[in-house]
Design an enzyme around this catalytic site. Structure first.
Site, PDB file in Angstrom:
ATOM      1  N   CYS A  86       0.825  -1.222   0.000  1.00 28.76           N
ATOM      2  CA  CYS A  86       0.000   0.000   0.000  1.00 28.76           C
ATOM      3  C   CYS A  86       0.851   1.260   0.000  1.00 28.76           C
ATOM      4  O   CYS A  86       0.346   2.328  -0.302  1.00 28.76           O
ATOM      5  CB  CYS A  86      -0.962   0.000   1.187  1.00 28.76           C
ATOM      6  N   GLN A 125      -8.631 -17.218  11.121  1.00 26.33           N
ATOM      7  CA  GLN A 125     -10.078 -17.215  11.402  1.00 26.33           C
ATOM      8  C   GLN A 125     -10.796 -16.539  10.233  1.00 26.33           C
ATOM      9  O   GLN A 125     -11.234 -17.194   9.323  1.00 26.33           O
ATOM     10  CB  GLN A 125     -10.363 -16.541  12.734  1.00 26.33           C
ATOM     11  N   CYS A 126     -10.873 -15.196  10.246  1.00 28.18           N
ATOM     12  CA  CYS A 126     -11.526 -14.565   9.093  1.00 28.18           C
ATOM     13  C   CYS A 126     -10.607 -14.624   7.875  1.00 28.18           C
ATOM     14  O   CYS A 126     -11.067 -14.573   6.750  1.00 28.18           O
ATOM     15  CB  CYS A 126     -11.909 -13.126   9.402  1.00 28.18           C
ATOM     16  N   ALA A 352       9.179   1.242  13.719  1.00 29.70           N
ATOM     17  CA  ALA A 352       8.159   0.755  12.781  1.00 29.70           C
ATOM     18  C   ALA A 352       8.154  -0.779  12.757  1.00 29.70           C
ATOM     19  O   ALA A 352       8.434  -1.425  13.755  1.00 29.70           O
ATOM     20  CB  ALA A 352       8.377   1.345  11.400  1.00 29.70           C
ATOM     21  N   ASP A 374      13.406   8.275  15.486  1.00 22.54           N
ATOM     22  CA  ASP A 374      14.135   7.516  16.510  1.00 22.54           C
ATOM     23  C   ASP A 374      15.642   7.616  16.335  1.00 22.54           C
ATOM     24  O   ASP A 374      16.395   7.477  17.299  1.00 22.54           O
ATOM     25  CB  ASP A 374      13.725   6.038  16.447  1.00 22.54           C
ATOM     26  N   LEU A 418      21.444  14.549  -0.095  1.00 21.98           N
ATOM     27  CA  LEU A 418      22.283  13.891   0.904  1.00 21.98           C
ATOM     28  C   LEU A 418      22.880  12.647   0.268  1.00 21.98           C
ATOM     29  O   LEU A 418      22.146  11.790  -0.235  1.00 21.98           O
ATOM     30  CB  LEU A 418      21.417  13.508   2.123  1.00 21.98           C
ATOM     31  N   SER A1098     -23.678 -15.144  20.798  1.00 24.03           N
ATOM     32  CA  SER A1098     -23.069 -16.440  21.138  1.00 24.03           C
ATOM     33  C   SER A1098     -23.973 -17.638  20.927  1.00 24.03           C
ATOM     34  O   SER A1098     -23.760 -18.682  21.536  1.00 24.03           O
ATOM     35  CB  SER A1098     -22.593 -16.441  22.599  1.00 24.03           C
ATOM     36  N   GLU A1166     -18.874 -13.711  22.237  1.00 24.55           N
ATOM     37  CA  GLU A1166     -19.078 -12.500  22.997  1.00 24.55           C
ATOM     38  C   GLU A1166     -18.359 -12.520  24.342  1.00 24.55           C
ATOM     39  O   GLU A1166     -17.716 -11.565  24.733  1.00 24.55           O
ATOM     40  CB  GLU A1166     -20.576 -12.314  23.270  1.00 24.55           C
TER      41      GLU A1166
HETATM   42  C1  LIG Z   1       4.112   3.129   8.868  1.00 26.02           C
HETATM   43  C2  LIG Z   1       5.328   3.902   9.249  1.00 26.02           C
HETATM   44  C3  LIG Z   1       5.790   3.787  10.563  1.00 26.02           C
HETATM   45  C4  LIG Z   1       6.919   4.510  10.950  1.00 26.02           C
HETATM   46  N1  LIG Z   1       7.361   4.386  12.243  1.00 26.02           N
HETATM   47  C5  LIG Z   1       8.470   5.057  12.625  1.00 26.02           C
HETATM   48  C6  LIG Z   1       8.967   4.937  13.943  1.00 26.02           C
HETATM   49  O1  LIG Z   1       8.428   4.226  14.780  1.00 26.02           O
HETATM   50  N2  LIG Z   1      10.076   5.661  14.273  1.00 26.02           N
HETATM   51  C7  LIG Z   1      10.707   6.470  13.374  1.00 26.02           C
HETATM   52  O2  LIG Z   1      11.686   7.077  13.714  1.00 26.02           O
HETATM   53  N3  LIG Z   1      10.267   6.586  12.122  1.00 26.02           N
HETATM   54  C8  LIG Z   1       9.155   5.906  11.726  1.00 26.02           C
HETATM   55  N4  LIG Z   1       8.713   6.040  10.437  1.00 26.02           N
HETATM   56  C9  LIG Z   1       9.437   6.950   9.526  1.00 26.02           C
HETATM   57  C10 LIG Z   1      10.553   6.221   8.761  1.00 26.02           C
HETATM   58  O3  LIG Z   1      11.559   5.826   9.651  1.00 26.02           O
HETATM   59  C11 LIG Z   1      11.219   7.141   7.745  1.00 26.02           C
HETATM   60  O4  LIG Z   1      11.719   8.235   8.431  1.00 26.02           O
HETATM   61  C12 LIG Z   1      10.304   7.685   6.720  1.00 26.02           C
HETATM   62  O5  LIG Z   1       9.648   6.640   6.088  1.00 26.02           O
HETATM   63  C13 LIG Z   1      11.100   8.533   5.740  1.00 26.02           C
HETATM   64  O6  LIG Z   1      11.960   7.766   4.980  1.00 26.02           O
HETATM   65  P1  LIG Z   1      11.642   7.438   3.446  1.00 26.02           P
HETATM   66  O7  LIG Z   1      12.755   6.652   2.887  1.00 26.02           O
HETATM   67  O8  LIG Z   1      10.285   6.879   3.367  1.00 26.02           O
HETATM   68  O9  LIG Z   1      11.639   8.875   2.852  1.00 26.02           O
HETATM   69  P2  LIG Z   1      11.303   9.457   1.398  1.00 26.02           P
HETATM   70  O10 LIG Z   1       9.851   9.394   1.178  1.00 26.02           O
HETATM   71  O11 LIG Z   1      12.112   8.710   0.408  1.00 26.02           O
HETATM   72  O12 LIG Z   1      11.824  10.884   1.598  1.00 26.02           O
HETATM   73  C14 LIG Z   1      11.377  11.732   2.634  1.00 26.02           C
HETATM   74  C15 LIG Z   1      11.926  13.152   2.398  1.00 26.02           C
HETATM   75  O13 LIG Z   1      13.331  13.141   2.416  1.00 26.02           O
HETATM   76  C16 LIG Z   1      13.855  13.664   1.209  1.00 26.02           C
HETATM   77  N5  LIG Z   1      15.014  12.838   0.831  1.00 26.02           N
HETATM   78  C17 LIG Z   1      15.062  11.480   0.794  1.00 26.02           C
HETATM   79  N6  LIG Z   1      16.313  11.081   0.464  1.00 26.02           N
HETATM   80  C18 LIG Z   1      17.034  12.199   0.275  1.00 26.02           C
HETATM   81  C19 LIG Z   1      18.378  12.441  -0.092  1.00 26.02           C
HETATM   82  N7  LIG Z   1      19.228  11.440  -0.310  1.00 26.02           N
HETATM   83  N8  LIG Z   1      18.764  13.719  -0.194  1.00 26.02           N
HETATM   84  C20 LIG Z   1      17.933  14.751   0.020  1.00 26.02           C
HETATM   85  N9  LIG Z   1      16.663  14.576   0.360  1.00 26.02           N
HETATM   86  C21 LIG Z   1      16.214  13.321   0.497  1.00 26.02           C
HETATM   87  C22 LIG Z   1      12.747  13.575   0.202  1.00 26.02           C
HETATM   88  O14 LIG Z   1      12.877  14.575  -0.767  1.00 26.02           O
HETATM   89  C23 LIG Z   1      11.534  13.764   1.056  1.00 26.02           C
HETATM   90  O15 LIG Z   1      11.276  15.109   1.241  1.00 26.02           O
HETATM   91  C24 LIG Z   1       7.583   5.342  10.012  1.00 26.02           C
HETATM   92  C25 LIG Z   1       7.132   5.450   8.697  1.00 26.02           C
HETATM   93  C26 LIG Z   1       6.002   4.738   8.310  1.00 26.02           C
HETATM   94  C27 LIG Z   1       5.534   4.856   6.890  1.00 26.02           C
HETATM   95  S1  FES Z   2      -7.679 -13.995  10.990  1.00 21.03           S
HETATM   96 FE1  FES Z   2      -6.395 -12.321  11.395  1.00 21.03          FE
HETATM   97  S2  FES Z   2      -7.663 -10.612  11.154  1.00 21.03           S
HETATM   98 FE2  FES Z   2      -9.020 -12.269  11.050  1.00 21.03          FE
HETATM   99  S1  FES Z   3      -2.985  -2.080   4.099  1.00 18.49           S
HETATM  100 FE1  FES Z   3      -0.891  -1.852   3.818  1.00 18.49          FE
HETATM  101  S2  FES Z   3      -0.098  -2.009   5.796  1.00 18.49           S
HETATM  102 FE2  FES Z   3      -2.235  -1.981   6.139  1.00 18.49          FE
END
Ligand SMILES: Cc1cc2nc3c(=O)[nH]c(=O)nc-3n(C[C@H](O)[C@H](O)[C@H](O)COP(=O)(O)OP(=O)(O)OC[C@H]3O[C@@H](n4cnc5c(N)ncnc54)[C@H](O)[C@@H]3O)c2cc1C
Ligand code: FES
Ligand code: FES
Length: 1236
Positions: A86, A125-126, A352, A374, A418, A1098, A1166
């Site tokens: 997704c 299950q589902c 994540a 982080d 970067l 139930s 339930e």
């Molecule tokens: C579901 C989910 C859960 C997450 N949970 C956490 C978490 O628990 N803790 C945490 O710290 N983070 C979390 N994150 C964030 C994750 O760690 C990343 O920080 C985030 O996804 C950004 O990285 P990316 O590669 O997706 O970025 P991109 O989408 O590739 O880029 C993000 C930005 O950085 C710029 N960029 C990317 N690369 C460069 C480059 N080389 N030079 C210049 N600019 C650049 C892009 O232009 C853009 O603006 C989560 C993200 C998601 C989607």
């Molecule tokens: S079996 Fe996992 S969500 Fe239903």
């Molecule tokens: S539908 Fe993609 S992670 Fe939930």
């Protein structure tokens, strides 16, 4: 439509087949491409792969997990990694191979071990989450055919399941693991299943109790040679990479993928605002950018360089690759040099989920500068530098607080990118640590995190350099630079700690309006983390003193001795380990015929289809001719008058077919006060106002933004129960039950306690609301495919809503764990629309809309007054409960009734008074939810029991036992009740769990540990099943026998994953005495079994099972003469003879008169919902062992924040009291309000 004529060709493989696509949308994801693409790729192959599911669309649930394989240009190896489809931009897949659940195996061709084992281990299950689980496990096995249990936990860490519970899923994965731990049930290191000759097993006699749900020996072994290979064509592409820039044009945006660093830098000059897309962040944020630059093909960004002073990691490396690189470096270098790497690695394990770490890049992470990052706090304190490059050249900037705050002078220039991050080694006498507190350990953003580093003067405990940075406490990562400067030269002791806490709380100021709220908790974490760091460094110092024989005078030895062993548990991290548990069940009678499946652990009928992704959910139904899509427009106001609805701009869009408002409804627009489409007034945010129908789902969604609604806000706006009481805002009259004389009893008791309890819960079913309505031109019929547990109710609602005298047929697809009646409104609107346009209409709510429109479990505000004797015997109980019903009645009256009926739970208290009221508020209508009010009500009762125990100074289980039903008696609802089973269950549970010896261990542990506490609880449960209205206690079934002997069973229950279809075939198999393999079950449909009762309360398996039994018995009776005449004949012979003799081989079965009975133990359904409360009360038990903060109590849900703030210590005391006064003025308590 994307502009195919100018676009380059995107080349990738899916399940071993080549996809060449010029028509890709740069805004599209892999998930949409897989599920919605109907292109014929080769003569016989359509891409439409619906095994990969949509549930959250945000990378948070893992339902869409697939495996991506790529050739790594640096290591020259093939990398297999899991991703969430997704969030995977489709254009980023050039040169990659994708494997979906369909590519792993199929029941039609080959069923590999990973799919076979999850099905046979009862891990589904589902089944909505199952393809995602399979893909996470499959990817793990591709990389590690014999993984460790830790690797298994890590691989599945971000795959959510809402019904199975994780134990059986992990059990299936565990069958591949190297080592398998015993269950440790006795706390002796001995598995409860390994009982010697003379042991008396706590699980009962071996012959009666079975613990083996599946036979591992029957599983196929894993043979990695059978897996799909990486396509040689892609390998050739990777080895001779094309340097040409690839461009994909879409309707709105363009994706550019340069082949060289030089081209990328030139493009960055040309498009300075264009983001670089490597990971999932862009998709998860949902922002639109006209140009996207992809650096995925630039190998320079994936370089890793080990230098004498540190490690330089390419910005294009994924966080998962960074994990491997750090682990490798830690193994190579002496410990003193790897302090920073260890701290980063610790955070990378919980950041994540694995899928996101596989996708997110180090560069994207650092450059995003998000406040909860982080890694940035750790990188900032450890003096990391950023290597930048542009067409102009290169330069370095420090990754410091100025950069993280986004100061233009310290940030990248628009044309710069970067290239890499340099992380220096740590040195002797330097200590680096990372801290993080989130809602849960894995797959959750942190509330607060921190990076801390101290350099001590060699051979002393004097601070030479100190850096502390926090995330989650402001709009960016914040450095406590001033405090650190003031602490330079101080000795590492308690005095320094006190001063540091004071300075930090002053510098890291968190105003009441800080993003994310939780201000007091966050302030407590700021100093608690420092305390942990303080202890960690002290421990390390102690080691150094021993190692280097440091002169005693150099260290402040007075204070080291103060770190008592009791405090050391603060340093132990909670490990993510496989939950230990064992499932037991009663063996069938040894005389039961072998072919009789009733009572045996039969695999879920659809389990194999779930595991292969072949099970058909509502949105998996193939697109039908002339199908259109619908999107809903909802209220953005909580309480307002609708002044006007202007749909003209939406209708001007060529792709929009129609906009449906209340005026277009030919029938009844719902009940008064519960309109399907709002007319003059809206009563909550999320109330449906109108619907747009367009050619595609994306177009329909975009068109909703063109609809202009003018509102006039109305007063009052009520969100909380307290406000509703104040405004006398109720949905229905009060419900009341009374027995004995409560007032009189209160006068005779030793003690009286009065308290308040609040609780609530949100929905998060995996499959969002979805419906497909297909009009039939002949006879104005409608076929409605909907995921619901109450098809008849939906059918009736559609009937009133649309043109009269039409026939609707409802077919229920397997449902991704749905609760009660939520499909009703959306089905009605689509029903009408289909009639109006004559087109089939599909609606799939996205997660945001689903959360916005639908309500949840009713939060409860419960006030109790309890009178009891000093020995714990309760003499009188008076409970008043208010539930938050939201803006319409829905099932709130029923829920209030159930709640007060079940409030007494398992206790016989002579004098009782229970009152309940449903409050009307400006929130989406809350609805009946597993347990119908019982879990909330019983939580109030059990909290009251716990409070009585505390007052009496007795363990809560003693108070529970003392007040439990002991003899046959009448319940408050005047039903005779025999407590024999209740008492037996209670005693068995105490015995099998070795409750009292565990209680002793818990007490001993708590004495020895100041910072970590354990708790234990046992909660009884009396749950009466069935509906209050006896008319609901009926069911029907239809059984056909075909001339080849096969049997088709249909019944009125809905398969929600609970296995009702499996149970119905078990019943039919027993009755007809033929194997289940000769039988088939048809989806629930109002065309075959009309007037069905909701699958709830139930009793569905019981009443439908009886109906199936009845139908089978009727058929058997008809066959009896033939069987008697030819007893030696086969089933097929008898059926053939019956047909020859013109005996009807089809029968309707019917059952009614189910009497309310009490169920005391149910794994599912339930009642099972409330079993989880034992965890809540165990937490409360643990909290009770510490000093409880005077203005806090543990409330449901017991979040880390509530637990922490309930435990008073020197750090919670440091929060400024004046803050709490006004923080609460704008916050809606989480149990009542909905921050959507
Ligand atoms: C579901 C989910 C859960 C997450 N949970 C956490 C978490 O628990 N803790 C945490 O710290 N983070 C979390 N994150 C964030 C994750 O760690 C990343 O920080 C985030 O996804 C950004 O990285 P990316 O590669 O997706 O970025 P991109 O989408 O590739 O880029 C993000 C930005 O950085 C710029 N960029 C990317 N690369 C460069 C480059 N080389 N030079 C210049 N600019 C650049 C892009 O232009 C853009 O603006 C989560 C993200 C998601 C989607
Ligand atoms: S079996 Fe996992 S969500 Fe239903
Ligand atoms: S539908 Fe993609 S992670 Fe939930």
């Amino acid at each position: 439509m994307p502009c195919a004529s100018r676009s380059d060709e995107l080349v990738f493989f899916v399940n071993g087949r080549k996809v060449m696509e010029r028509n890709v949308d740069p805004e599209g994801t892999l998930l949409t491409f897989l599920r919605k693409n109907w292109t014929l790729l080769s003569k016989s192959w359509l891409l439409r792969l619906t095994g990969t599911k949509y549930a959250c669309g945000r990378g948070g649930c893992g339902a869409c997990t697939v495996m991506v394989s790529k050739h790594d240009p640096v290591s020259r190896k093939i990398r297999h990694f899991s991703v969430t489809a997704c969030l995977m931009p489709i254009c980023s897949l050039h040169g990659a191979a994708v494997t979906t659940v369909e590519g792993v195996g199929s029941i039609k061709t080959r069923l590999p071990p990973v799919q076979e084992r999850i099905a046979k281990s009862h891990g589904t299950q589902c089944g909505f989450c199952t393809p995602g689980m399979v893909m996470s496990m499959y990817t793990l096995l591709r990389n590690h055919p014999q993984p460790s249990e830790e690797q298994l936990m890590e691989a599945l860490g971000s795959n959510l399941c809402r019904c199975t519970g994780y134990r059986p899923i992990l059990e299936s994965g565990r069958t591949f693991c190297m080592e398998s731990n015993s269950c440790q049930q006795k706390g002796t290191g001995k598995c409860c299943l390994d009982w010697g000759e003379n042991d008396s097993s706590p699980l009962g006699k071996k012959s009666e109790i079975c613990t083996k749900l599946f036979a591992k020996e029957e599983f196929q072994s894993l043979d990695p040679t059978q897996e799909l290979i990486f396509p040689p064509e892609l390998l050739r592409m990777a080895e001779n990479p094309e340097k040409r820039t690839l461009t994909f044009y879409g309707e709105r945006g363009t994706w550019i993928s340069p082949g060289t660093l030089k081209d990328l830098l030139e493009l960055k000059v040309k498009h300075p605002k264009a983001p670089l897309v490597l990971g999932p962040a862009m998709k998860s944020q949902g922002h639109f950018h006209p140009v996207l630059l992809s650096p995925a093909r630039i190998s320079e960004l994936s370089m890793v360089t080990k230098t004498s002073d540190g490690l330089t990691i390419g910005a294009g490396c994924s966080l998962a690759q960074m994990q491997d690189i750090l682990a490798e470096r830690i193994a190579e270098l002496p410990e003193e040099k790897t302090q920073t790497y260890r701290a980063l690695l610790k955070h990378l394990r919980s950041l994540a989920g694995q899928q996101i770490r596989n996708m997110a890049s180090l560069g994207g992470h650092v450059i995003s500068q998000h406040c909860c990052s982080d890694l940035n706090p750790v990188l900032a304190v450890s003096n990391a530098t950023l290597n930048l490059i542009s067409a102009e050249g290169t330069r370095q900037i420090p990754l410091n607080e100025h950069f993280l705050a986004g100061l233009a002078s310290a940030d990248l220039k628009p044309e710069e990118i970067l290239e890499s991050v340099h992380i220096p080694h740590s040195q002797k006498w330097e200590f680096v640590s990372a801290f993080r507190q989130a809602q849960c350990q894995q797959n959750a953003l942190p509330h607060v995190n921190a990076g801390m580093r101290v350099l001590l003067k060699e051979g002393t405990d004097s601070i030479e350099d100190l850096s502390i940075a926090y995330g989650g406490v402001g709009a960016a990562t914040i450095s406590a630079h001033r405090s650190c400067q003031l602490l330079l030269g101080r000795r590492w002791n308690e005095l320094m700690l006190d001063e540091a806490c004071r300075l930090l709380l002053d510098e890291v100021s968190l105003p009441g309006s800080a993003p994310g709220g939780r201000v007091e908790f966050k302030r407590t974490l700021v100093v608690s983390f420092l305390f942990k760091f303080y202890l960690e460094v002290l421990q390390e110092l102690k080691k150094l003193v021993k190692l280097f024989s440091v002169p005693v005078g150099a260290l402040d030895s007075r204070h080291h001795s103060e770190v008592s062993d009791q405090f050391l548990s603060a340093l132990e991290d909670f490990l993510v380990t496989i939950p230990q548990g064992v499932q037991t069940y009663q063996n069938v009678d040894p005389h039961q015929p072998l072919q009789d499946p009733v009572g045996r652990p039969i695999m879920h009928l659809s389990a194999l289809k779930h595991a292969t992704g072949e099970a058909m959910f509502c949105d998996d139904i193939p697109m039908v001719d002339k199908e259109l899509f619908m999107a809903l427009v909802t209220s953005s106001r909580a309480h307002a008058k609708i002044i006007s609805i202007d749909v003209s701009k939406a209708l001007e869009l060529p792709e929009v077919v129609d906009v449906i408002t209340a005026e277009d409804i030919p029938g009844t627009n719902g009940a008064e006060g519960d309109k399907l489409l709002a007319i003059d007034e809206v009563n909550c945010v999320g109330q449906i106002i109108c619907a747009v129908v367009a050619e595609t789902d994306v177009q329909a969604k975009r068109a909703t933004e063109k609809i202009e609604i003018t509102y006039e806000d109305l007063e009052p706006v009520i969100f909380t129960i307290k406000d509703a009481i104040k405004h006398n805002s109720f949905l229905c009259p009060e419900k009341k039950l009374e027995q004995g004389n409560v007032e009189e009893a209160f006068e005779k008791v030793d003690q009286i306690l009065e308290e308040v309890h609040v609780g609530g819960q949100k929905h998060f079913y995996m499959e969002t609301q979805r419906v497909l309505v297909i009009p039939k031109t002949e006879d104005k019929e409608l076929d409605i495919y909907v995921s619901t547990q109450d098809p008849a109710h939906v059918q009736v609602s559609v009937f009133y809503f649309k043109h009269p005298h039409q026939q609707d047929h409802l077919s229920c697809k397997t449902s991704g764990w749905r609760f009660w009646r939520e499909g009703r409104k959306t089905s009605c609107i689509r029903g009408d629309c289909s009639c109006g346009t004559g087109h089939p209409i599909r609606l799939v709510l996205d997660r945001e809309d689903d959360m916005l429109i639908t309500g949840g479990r009713h939060p409860v505000f419960g006030k109790y007054k309890v009178g009891f004797m000093n020995n714990g015997r309760i003499k009188a109980l008076d409970i008043e409960c208010y539930i938050n019903g939201g803006c319409t009645l829905d099932d709130s009256e029923l829920v209030t009734e159930f709640l007060i009926l079940k409030l007494e739970n398992a206790y016989k208290i002579r004098n009782l008074r229970f009152q309940g009221r449903a409050c009307m508020t400006n929130l989406p209508s809350n609805t009946a939810f597993r347990g119908f009010g019982f879990p909330q009500g019983a939580l109030v009762t059990e909290s009251c029991i716990t409070a009585v125990a505390a007052k009496c100074g007795l363990p809560p289980e003693k108070i529970r036992e003392k007040n439990m039903y002991k003899t046959v008696d009448k319940t408050i609802y005047k039903q005779a009740f025999n407590p024999e089973t209740l008492i037996r269950c209670w005693n068995e549970c105490l015995d099998k769990s070795s409750f009292y010896s565990r209680r002793m261990h818990v007490e001993e542990f708590n004495k020895k540990n100041y910072w970590k506490k354990k708790g234990i609880a046992i909660i009884p449960m009396k749950f009466s099943v069935g509906f209050a209205a006896t008319s609901y206690h009926q069911a029907a079934a239809l059984v056909h026998i075909y001339t080849d002997g096969s049997v088709l069973v249909t019944h009125g229950g809905n398969e929600l994953g609970q296995g009702i279809h499996t149970k119905m075939l078990q019943v039919a198999s027993r009755e007809l005495k033929i194997p289940m393999s000769c039988m088939h079950i048809s989806e629930t449909s109002t065309a075959t079994v009309p007037n069905t009762i909701a699958t709830a309360a139930s009793i569905s398996a019981d009443v439908n099972g009886r109906a199936v039994q009845n139908a089978c018995q009727i058929l058997l009776k008809r066959l009896e003469p033939i069987i008697k005449k030819h007893p030696e004949g086969t089933w097929e012979d008898w059926i053939e003879a019956a047909f020859e003799q013109r005996i009807s081989l089809s029968a309707t079965g019917y059952f009614r008169n189910f009497l309310n009975q009490c169920a005391f133990l149910q794994g599912l359904g339930e009642s099972g919902m409330f079993l989880g409360s034992s965890v809540f009360f165990a937490i409360a038990d643990a909290v009770a062992t510490v000093d409880i903060a005077e203005d806090f109590m543990v409330q449901s849900p017991a979040t880390p924040e509530r637990v922490r703030m309930a435990c008073a210590d020197r750090f919670t005391e440091m929060r400024p009291r004046e803050l709490s006064m006004w923080i609460h003025t704008w916050q809606i308590p989480p149990a009542e309000g909905y921050s959507r």
